[in-house]
Design a protein around this motif. Structure first.
Motif, PDB file in Angstrom:
ATOM      1  N   LEU A 444       0.833  -1.215   0.000  1.00  0.00           N
ATOM      2  CA  LEU A 444       0.000   0.000   0.000  1.00  0.00           C
ATOM      3  C   LEU A 444       0.864   1.262   0.000  1.00  0.00           C
ATOM      4  O   LEU A 444       0.543   2.243  -0.690  1.00  0.00           O
ATOM      5  CB  LEU A 444      -0.915   0.003   1.223  1.00  0.00           C
ATOM      6  N   SER A 445       1.950   1.248   0.740  1.00  0.00           N
ATOM      7  CA  SER A 445       2.832   2.416   0.777  1.00  0.00           C
ATOM      8  C   SER A 445       3.511   2.633  -0.564  1.00  0.00           C
ATOM      9  O   SER A 445       3.682   3.779  -1.016  1.00  0.00           O
ATOM     10  CB  SER A 445       3.892   2.230   1.870  1.00  0.00           C
ATOM     11  N   GLY A 446       3.885   1.529  -1.225  1.00  0.00           N
ATOM     12  CA  GLY A 446       4.506   1.662  -2.543  1.00  0.00           C
ATOM     13  C   GLY A 446       3.543   2.107  -3.608  1.00  0.00           C
ATOM     14  O   GLY A 446       3.948   2.699  -4.622  1.00  0.00           O
ATOM     15  N   ALA A 447       2.245   1.862  -3.419  1.00  0.00           N
ATOM     16  CA  ALA A 447       1.247   2.227  -4.431  1.00  0.00           C
ATOM     17  C   ALA A 447       0.654   3.609  -4.195  1.00  0.00           C
ATOM     18  O   ALA A 447       0.429   4.362  -5.145  1.00  0.00           O
ATOM     19  CB  ALA A 447       0.128   1.184  -4.453  1.00  0.00           C
ATOM     20  N   LEU A 448       0.417   3.963  -2.929  1.00  0.00           N
ATOM     21  CA  LEU A 448      -0.295   5.211  -2.624  1.00  0.00           C
ATOM     22  C   LEU A 448       0.473   6.161  -1.719  1.00  0.00           C
ATOM     23  O   LEU A 448      -0.040   7.233  -1.375  1.00  0.00           O
ATOM     24  CB  LEU A 448      -1.644   4.884  -1.963  1.00  0.00           C
ATOM     25  N   GLY A 449       1.655   5.777  -1.301  1.00  0.00           N
ATOM     26  CA  GLY A 449       2.452   6.656  -0.474  1.00  0.00           C
ATOM     27  C   GLY A 449       1.918   6.758   0.947  1.00  0.00           C
ATOM     28  O   GLY A 449       1.426   5.778   1.529  1.00  0.00           O
ATOM     29  N   LEU A 450       2.015   7.947   1.509  1.00  0.00           N
ATOM     30  CA  LEU A 450       1.600   8.169   2.889  1.00  0.00           C
ATOM     31  C   LEU A 450       0.109   7.896   3.071  1.00  0.00           C
ATOM     32  O   LEU A 450      -0.324   7.413   4.124  1.00  0.00           O
ATOM     33  CB  LEU A 450       1.916   9.602   3.305  1.00  0.00           C
ATOM     34  N   LEU A 451      -0.693   8.165   2.040  1.00  0.00           N
ATOM     35  CA  LEU A 451      -2.122   7.870   2.101  1.00  0.00           C
ATOM     36  C   LEU A 451      -2.358   6.367   2.231  1.00  0.00           C
ATOM     37  O   LEU A 451      -3.212   5.921   2.992  1.00  0.00           O
ATOM     38  CB  LEU A 451      -2.816   8.411   0.856  1.00  0.00           C
ATOM     39  N   GLY A 452      -1.589   5.567   1.492  1.00  0.00           N
ATOM     40  CA  GLY A 452      -1.728   4.118   1.572  1.00  0.00           C
ATOM     41  C   GLY A 452      -1.310   3.582   2.936  1.00  0.00           C
ATOM     42  O   GLY A 452      -1.965   2.689   3.496  1.00  0.00           O
ATOM     43  N   LEU A 453      -0.211   4.134   3.488  1.00  0.00           N
ATOM     44  CA  LEU A 453       0.228   3.702   4.812  1.00  0.00           C
ATOM     45  C   LEU A 453      -0.830   4.041   5.862  1.00  0.00           C
ATOM     46  O   LEU A 453      -1.154   3.207   6.719  1.00  0.00           O
ATOM     47  CB  LEU A 453       1.558   4.369   5.158  1.00  0.00           C
ATOM     48  N   ALA A 454      -1.375   5.269   5.789  1.00  0.00           N
ATOM     49  CA  ALA A 454      -2.405   5.665   6.748  1.00  0.00           C
ATOM     50  C   ALA A 454      -3.650   4.802   6.610  1.00  0.00           C
ATOM     51  O   ALA A 454      -4.250   4.378   7.614  1.00  0.00           O
ATOM     52  CB  ALA A 454      -2.749   7.142   6.552  1.00  0.00           C
ATOM     53  N   ALA A 455      -4.059   4.519   5.371  1.00  0.00           N
ATOM     54  CA  ALA A 455      -5.243   3.682   5.153  1.00  0.00           C
ATOM     55  C   ALA A 455      -5.022   2.273   5.697  1.00  0.00           C
ATOM     56  O   ALA A 455      -5.916   1.680   6.325  1.00  0.00           O
ATOM     57  CB  ALA A 455      -5.573   3.635   3.662  1.00  0.00           C
ATOM     58  N   GLY A 456      -3.825   1.720   5.469  1.00  0.00           N
ATOM     59  CA  GLY A 456      -3.528   0.389   5.980  1.00  0.00           C
ATOM     60  C   GLY A 456      -3.560   0.334   7.490  1.00  0.00           C
ATOM     61  O   GLY A 456      -4.121  -0.605   8.084  1.00  0.00           O
ATOM     62  N   LEU A 457      -2.974   1.332   8.155  1.00  0.00           N
ATOM     63  CA  LEU A 457      -2.984   1.359   9.620  1.00  0.00           C
ATOM     64  C   LEU A 457      -4.393   1.534  10.164  1.00  0.00           C
ATOM     65  O   LEU A 457      -4.745   0.953  11.202  1.00  0.00           O
ATOM     66  CB  LEU A 457      -2.071   2.488  10.115  1.00  0.00           C
ATOM     67  N   ILE A 458      -5.204   2.324   9.472  1.00  0.00           N
ATOM     68  CA  ILE A 458      -6.598   2.502   9.916  1.00  0.00           C
ATOM     69  C   ILE A 458      -7.368   1.187   9.811  1.00  0.00           C
ATOM     70  O   ILE A 458      -8.150   0.829  10.699  1.00  0.00           O
ATOM     71  CB  ILE A 458      -7.275   3.612   9.083  1.00  0.00           C
ATOM     72  N   ILE A 459      -7.138   0.443   8.717  1.00  0.00           N
ATOM     73  CA  ILE A 459      -7.811  -0.849   8.551  1.00  0.00           C
ATOM     74  C   ILE A 459      -7.393  -1.824   9.650  1.00  0.00           C
ATOM     75  O   ILE A 459      -8.221  -2.526  10.244  1.00  0.00           O
ATOM     76  CB  ILE A 459      -7.510  -1.433   7.156  1.00  0.00           C
TER      77      ILE A 459
END
Length: 531
Positions: A444-459
Motif C-alpha cells: 500500500l505504501s509503494g502504491a499510494l504513499g503516505l495515504l496508503g500507509l495511513a489507510a492500511g494502519l486505519i484498517i
C-alpha cells in the motif's frame, strides 16, 4: 507375553460362541462373562495384532484361576508385580469369609489406591489403553481395572520460549497431571477447580479447565465448556488445535487466545479471573479471554520495580509498532515524499541507491521475504547450527547483496532494525501477526504513499477494535476506555495501587486486598512496632 498362537486362537474363537460381529463393530454392548477362557479369547481378539498386549495367568489365594491383562509398553511392570500380582498370590483367605471374593480382594488384599470394578467391556478396553491393568477372576461377572500407568516424561525445565532474568525456572511439560500439580502448588486453596474433559474421537485427549470458583465469572466458565464440547474432530495433538476451535474470529491474524509455558503466568491470570486450559500432551497452557494488552507483557514485569517495568513495557510496545511501520514508512518517504528526508542525509540516501535496479518497494519486499526465509530456516535447523546460520546468513547475504548492487545499504539497515524490533515482543504468535502485516502495508505504501500507509494502519486498527475474545473487547482497556485498568497496561503502576481485578472480566470478587490503606506507608507499621 502372548497367550495363544494364531491357529489355536482362531480355533478357540470359533468354538467360544462369542459373536465376532459385536467384537469388531461395537464393544459397548459386551459385558464381562464368568468364563475366564472366553474373556481371555475376547481380549486377545480385540488386540490380536498388538505386540505389546500381554496376558499373565496365575491363581488367586493359590486356588482360583485368574489372569492379568495389560499393555506392556505403558504399564509400570514393577508396580504390577509388587502391588497387584504378589498380594493376590501370597495372601490366603482365612478370614472375612462373609465377604464376597471381589469385595475381599478390593478391601483387604490389593495395595493399589485406584481400584474400580465394572461389568462393561467398554470400560475395560478404555482402561487398558490408558495404562490400566485388568484383573479377571474365573467365575466372577465383574472385573477389576487398576492403575499402573507409567508415562515417559521429561524433567521440568525452564521454558524455552519465555525466558526471564528474574522469575521462576520451572515450566509446563507434556503430562497434564504434572502441569495441574504445578498450578496447585501455587494455589493451595479449596476454591481452585480443575475440571477434566475429553476431546478427539480417536486420540481421546484429556484437557482440564482451571479457574478459581470464588473469583471467575460463571458465565465465562460455562462459555469455555460449551466451546470445547462443540469440538468435533478425530484428533487433538496439541494446544493449537483447541485454540483454533475456541477463538471468536478464526479469520483474524491476531491471536485471541494466549498461550504460555510458565506456571506462574498461568496462576497470575487465574487469580485475575481468567480461565486456563491444560491439554494432555502439550507443554502450552491456553489463557482466555486474551486482549492485545497481554501480548507485550511478561511475568517478569511484576518482579521488578514499577518504574523499571513501565519503561521496559514502553520499549516493547514501541518496538512492536516500529517493526510494523518502519519498512512501510521508508518506502513512503523514498518513493513519494523525499522532502521529508533531512538535508544532511539526502546525499547518503541518493548515493546508496545509485545502481540499484529495483524500485524501493520491490527492493524492500525482496529483503523482507529473504529475512522471513532466513528466520524460518533458523527455526527448523538443528539447534547446534541454527544460531550460526542466523548470524552468518545476515552478515554474508546482506553484505553480498549490497556489493552486488541488488539492494542499498540503507535498506539492509532498515530491514534489520524492523526484524530486531519484532524480536522484542514476548508473544511469538503476536509478533508473527505483525510481521505478516508488514507485507500489505509495504505494498500500500509503494502504491499510494503516505495515504496508503495511513489507510492500511486505519484498517488494521479498525479490525483490532472490532474483534473480541470470549465477549471481551480486544483493545480493552483502551477501547472501551477503562481508567482503572490503565494502571496495568502500557505502564505498570506500583503493586499497592493494583488492588482491583480487571473489570472487563466481571469477576465475582473485584477487590484483591481490602486493606489497601495499610500499604500506603508501610514504614509507619515498623516505627510503631519499634516504639
Amino acid at each position: 507375553m502372548r497367550f495363544f498362537n494364531s491357529r489355536k486362537k482362531k480355533k478357540q474363537i470359533q468354538e467360544s460362541n462369542i459373536p465376532k460381529s459385536k467384537i469388531s463393530k461395537d464393544i459397548k454392548e459386551l459385558h464381562v462373562v464368568p468364563e475366564l477362557e472366553k474373556m481371555i479369547i475376547l481380549f486377545d481378539t480385540i488386540f490380536q495384532k498388538d505386540f505389546d498386549f500381554s496376558v499373565r495367568k496365575f491363581h488367586v489365594f493359590g486356588k482360583t484361576e485368574a489372569a492379568i491383562v495389560f499393555i506392556s509398553s505403558i504399564v509400570d511392570k514393577e508396580k504390577l508385580e509388587r502391588d497387584i500380582i504378589k498380594p493376590l498370590q501370597e495372601n490366603s483367605r482365612t478370614k472375612d469369609l462373609t465377604k464376597s471374593m471381589m469385595n475381599y480382594i478390593n478391601e483387604d488384599v490389593l495395595y493399589d489406591g485406584d481400584v474400580n470394578k465394572t461389568i462393561h467391556m467398554k470400560d475395560l478396553v478404555e482402561g487398558l489403553l490408558r495404562g490400566k491393568v485388568v484383573l479377571l477372576i474365573d467365575g466372577q461377572k465383574e472385573a477389576f481395572h487398576l492403575d499402573a500407568f507409567k508415562p515417559e516424561k521429561r524433567g521440568i525445565t525452564q521454558p524455552e520460549t519465555e525466558r526471564v532474568v528474574r522469575g521462576s525456572r520451572d515450566g509446563f511439560i507434556e503430562q497434564i497431571g504434572v502441569n495441574a500439580s504445578l498450578l496447585r502448588y501455587r494455589l493451595p486453596v479449596p476454591e481452585f477447580r480443575v475440571e477434566q474433559m475429553e476431546v478427539g474421537k480417536l486420540t481421546k485427549t484429556k484437557l482440564a479447565i482451571c479457574y478459581i470458583d470464588s473469583i471467575t465469572n460463571e458465565e465465562l466458565v460455562e462459555e469455555v465448556r460449551k466451546r470445547i464440547e462443540r469440538i468435533d474432530i478425530d484428533r487433538i495433538l496439541d494446544a493449537g488445535y483447541i485454540e483454533q476451535y475456541i477463538q471468536d474470529n478464526p479469520r483474524s491474524p491476531f491471536p485471541q487466545v494466549q498461550n504460555t509455558e510458565r506456571p506462574d503466568k498461568a496462576v497470575g491470570n487465574i487469580v485475575e479471573g481468567r480461565v486456563v486450559i491444560l491439554i494432555d500432551g502439550s507443554p502450552f497452557a491456553l489463557i482466555v479471554p486474551a486482549v492485545f494488552n497481554q501480548f507485550y507483557q511478561t511475568s517478569e514485569d511484576y518482579n521488578e520495580r514499577w518504574l523499571i517495568s513501565s519503561i521496559i513495557r514502553l520499549i516493547r510496545l514501541a518496538a512492536l509498532i516500529f517493526s510494523l511501520t518502519f519498512s512501510s514508512f521508508y518506502v513512503t518517504v523514498l518513493s513519494f515524499h523525499p522532502e521529508l528526508i533531512p538535508a544532511q542525509f539526502v546525499v547518503a540516501a541518493a548515493s546508496g541507491r545509485s545502481g540499484v535496479p529495483f524500485p524501493v518497494v520491490i527492493e524492500v519486499l525482496i529483503m523482507e521475504f529473504a529475512m522471513e526465509i532466513l528466520r524460518e530456516a533458523t527455526v527448523r535447523m538443528p539447534q547446534q547450527v541454527g544460531g550460526a546460520l542466523s548470524i552468518v546468513g545476515v552478515l554474508v547475504i546482506g553484505q553480498a547483496a549490497v556489493l552486488a548492487g541488488f539492494v542499498s545499504p540503507i535498506t539492509v539497515v532498515i530491514i534489520a532494525l524492523s526484524t530486531i524490533g519484532s524480536f522484542a515482543t514476548p508473544s511469538y504468535n503476536a509478533a508473527t501477526a505483525f510481521r505478516l502485516l508488514r507485507f500489505p502495508l509495504i505494498i500500500l505504501s509503494g502504491a499510494l504513499g503516505l495515504l496508503g500507509l495511513a489507510a492500511g494502519l486505519i484498517i488494521v486498527m479498525n479490525h483490532m477494535l472490532s474483534i473480541r475474545s470470549f465477549g471481551v473487547p480486544y483493545m480493552t482497556p483502551f477501547s472501551p476506555l477503562n481508567i482503572t485498568s490503565l494502571k496495568d497496561s502500557f505502564l505498570r503502576a506500583p503493586i499497592k495501587w493494583l488492588m482491583e481485578r480487571p473489570s472487563q472480566l466481571q469477576p465475582k470478587d473485584v477487590i484483591r486486598e481490602n486493606s489497601a490503606e495499610k500499604m500506603d506507608n508501610p514504614g509507619e507499621t515498623v516505627n510503631k512496632g519499634g516504639n
